[in-house]
Motif scaffolding. Structure first.
Motif: not given
Lengths: 351, 255
Positions: B116-122, B98-104, A245-247, B152-154
């Motif tokens: 690049p957002a994943v690399e930066r977040a890491m 990389g899961l943090g990129r899902i909303p994008h 949900a948070a995603l 942070l990857a979000q």
């Protein structure tokens, strides 16, 4: 975990990862094609892989000289549609299992173990009894969907939806649907009802011809492929519902949509093959061990390996005791039940 | 940007979990969410993340009606690091982040390998050194940094964390809070973090809200909230605040 899979999982550059994905998909795709051709040659009548290709080419109008009518009939009328149906059913069951495992966060989830296949069998048999075979896939879908709702409902009453509770509820639903399926067949059948009961309860591809292949193939293409492509949504469930949900995922809607799709897929497959077990459990699990939990690898490779697996299980089922046939579900259960037991032990040890 | 919640009420099976709660979190500042077990901290974080709908109340993000936004739009602005995420997940650190990129991304397809957002977040969460390792092989502190990297990857402007220092040793706790401080200062992130350790809150948070049985018992700058007059009745202890932080005793009549 062993060293080799780890190396496979974690190449550094993006290009290397893409190359690995394409190579893996291509290799398993070729393996599937080769399995189909070789499996068709196995059995009575002396056939070589070249004969199979010639027969296919001739029927596709590619100008090859056809085989003699008898052997051509064996390839084109009997074995090829059966082997291709096995491939489609195997791929579809593996996809259904993989999707169910992802959205219920339960590595024991499988259309057979959670009662969907049994419900689909019951629906299919009931419609055949009424003589409305056009409605076969629809009735199988309704049976699968009702069984799924029953399983999840029973598992949820008075407790959390844990993997083992869900499987136990699936056992209860499967037992009941199996008994009712047997009852319906026994009630209406005239002659050899035990064989028919077995083929619905354990699954059999003995009757698979082009019309059965058409149903299974349409189900895999229309329902299975979109599921394979929805990997990113399934990825969002990796860390649970709140994390999904948070995603930005609409958890309730997505869950019911995807579970409905797996019921539809399972229903269509069971209506041609009966309830073949463990394909959706074993293959996603083995593939996950090697490539990890990301669905863009896991789903297509599970589908391809599921197809290869069922092609060979069915070949074994029809050739091991030639001229008698085993129901293919006997073979998948002998291979799959030990893996299931292993997973059960591990999921128990984790809590 | 400022996150403002007013009059939040939420009942679960007839029991009020949040009762007229108001919170204000400002950019570039760390807001500590404090309170005894069951005070409603996790629930409030889920409401602020837009994951759980309150029965009543309003949340605004820089003046916009936050709860009226689409889920995906919210997920591009706010990231939530939950308590006790499952660890038996066969993913590498890079894939988990990389899961943090899902909303994008779109729901179909598979996500990019070279984002690049994943690399930066890491890099920001200092997990690049073990990017190819399996999540299950990491220590608790490393794993918590991976979850932070995933958030942070979000590319969030609002970061919500639920007891991120749980199960971490002292050094890992300090490192995590130092990291939050740096991100807040450099990026102007708005951070809301639920904490159990009042000493950590006093030392590392700018502002604090104390929840007691679903109600706000006190709110304001951390140093003015974390005083015996607030702490003692809420946690039912006797506290002393000195130059080394905050110390506690059981009250004599409870011993």
């Amino acid at each position: 975990m062993t060293e080799l899979p780890l190396a496979l999982r974690a190449p550094r550059s993006a290009a290397a990862r893409l190359a690995l994905r394409v190579t893996a998909a291509g290799a398993f795709g070729l393996a599937l094609a080769a399995s189909v051709v070789v499996a068709v040659t196995i059995g009575a009548a002396d056939l070589a892989p070249g004969d199979v290709l010639r027969s296919i080419a001739a029927h596709l109008g590619l100008g090859a000289t056809p085989l003699d009518p008898l052997r051509d009939g064996i390839v084109w009328q009997l074995r090829l549609p059966r082997v291709l149906t096995a491939a489609a059913v195997g791929a579809g069951l593996a996809i259904a299992g993989c999707v169910m495992q992802a959205i219920t966060r339960n590595t024991l989830a499988d259309p057979y173990l959670l009662g969907l296949s049994g419900g689909a069998s019951l629906g299919a048999v009931s419609v055949l009894l009424l003589g409305a075979s056009l409605l076969l896939p629809v009735a199988a879908f309704l049976g699968a969907a009702l069984a799924l709702v029953a399983t999840l409902g029973i598992a949820r009453v008075g407790g959390a939806l844990t993997p083992t509770r869900t499987v136990l509820a699936g056992v209860a639903v499967s037992s009941l649907t199996g008994a009712l399926t047997s009852l319906v067949i026994f009630w209406t059948a005239t002659g050899d009802s035990y064989r028919e009961i077995l083929s619905w309860l354990l699954g059999s591809l003995a009757g698979a011809r082009w019309p059965e292949l058409a149903i299974a193939a349409v189900a895999v293409l229309v329902v299975g492929l979109p599921l394979v492509a929805s990997g990113r949504t399934l990825d969002a469930f990796t860390f649970g519902d709140t994390a999904a949900a948070a995603l930005g995922v609409d958890v309730a809607r997505t869950r019911w949509l995807l579970l409905g799709a797996t019921a539809l897929l399972t229903g269509a497959l069971v209506s041609v093959s009966g309830a073949i077990g463990f394909v959706g459990l074993v293959l996603p699990h083995l593939v996950r061990l090697v490539v990890g939990a990301r669905h863009r690898m896991l789903l297509p490779l599970s589908a391809l390996t599921g197809a290869i697996f069922l092609v060979w299980c069915d070949t074994l089922a029809r050739s091991a005791f030639d001229p008698r046939e085993l129901p293919v579900g006997v073979v998948t259960a002998i291979l799959g039940a030990p893996v299931f037991a292993l997973l059960l032990l591990r999921s128990g040890a984790r809590r | 940007m400022t996150l403002e919640a007013r009059g939040i009420r939420l009942a679960v099976r007839g029991r009020a979990v949040l009762d007229d709660v108001a919170v204000e979190a400002r950019p570039g500042r760390i807001l500590a969410l404090l309170g005894p077990n069951g005070a409603g901290k996790s629930t409030l974080l889920r409401v602020l993340a837009g994951v759980q709908q309150p029965d009543a109340g309003a949340v605004s993000w820089s003046g916009i009606d936050w709860l009226a936004l689409k889920r995906r739009e919210r997920a591009r602005v706010a990231a939530l690091v939950e308590q006790d995420a499952p660890v038996d997940v066969p993913l590498t650190v890079r894939d988990a982040v990389g899961l943090g990129r899902i909303p994008h991304e779109s729901g179909f397809g598979g996500g990019r390998d070279d984002d690049p957002a994943v690399e930066r977040a890491m890099r920001d969460a200092d997990v690049t050194g073990f990017a190819s390792r399996q999540l299950s092989e990491l220590s608790g502190g490393e794993r918590q940094r991976v979850h932070l990297a995933r958030a942070l990857a979000q590319q969030p402007e609002l970061l919500l964390l639920d007891e991120p220092t749980n199960h971490l040793d002292v050094r890992a706790q300090l490192a995590l809070l130092a990291l939050l401080r740096r991100l807040t200062a450099e990026r102007g992130l708005t951070v809301v973090v639920a904490l159990h350790d009042l000493g950590l809150a006093l030392r590392h948070a700018d502002d604090a809200v104390v929840l007691d049985a679903g109600r706000v018992a006190a709110a304001g700058p951390a140093a003015s909230v974390l005083v015996p007059a607030v702490v003692d009745p809420v946690w039912r202890v006797r506290s002393r605040v000195g130059e080394h932080g905050i110390a506690f005793d059981l009250p004599e009549d409870a011993a």
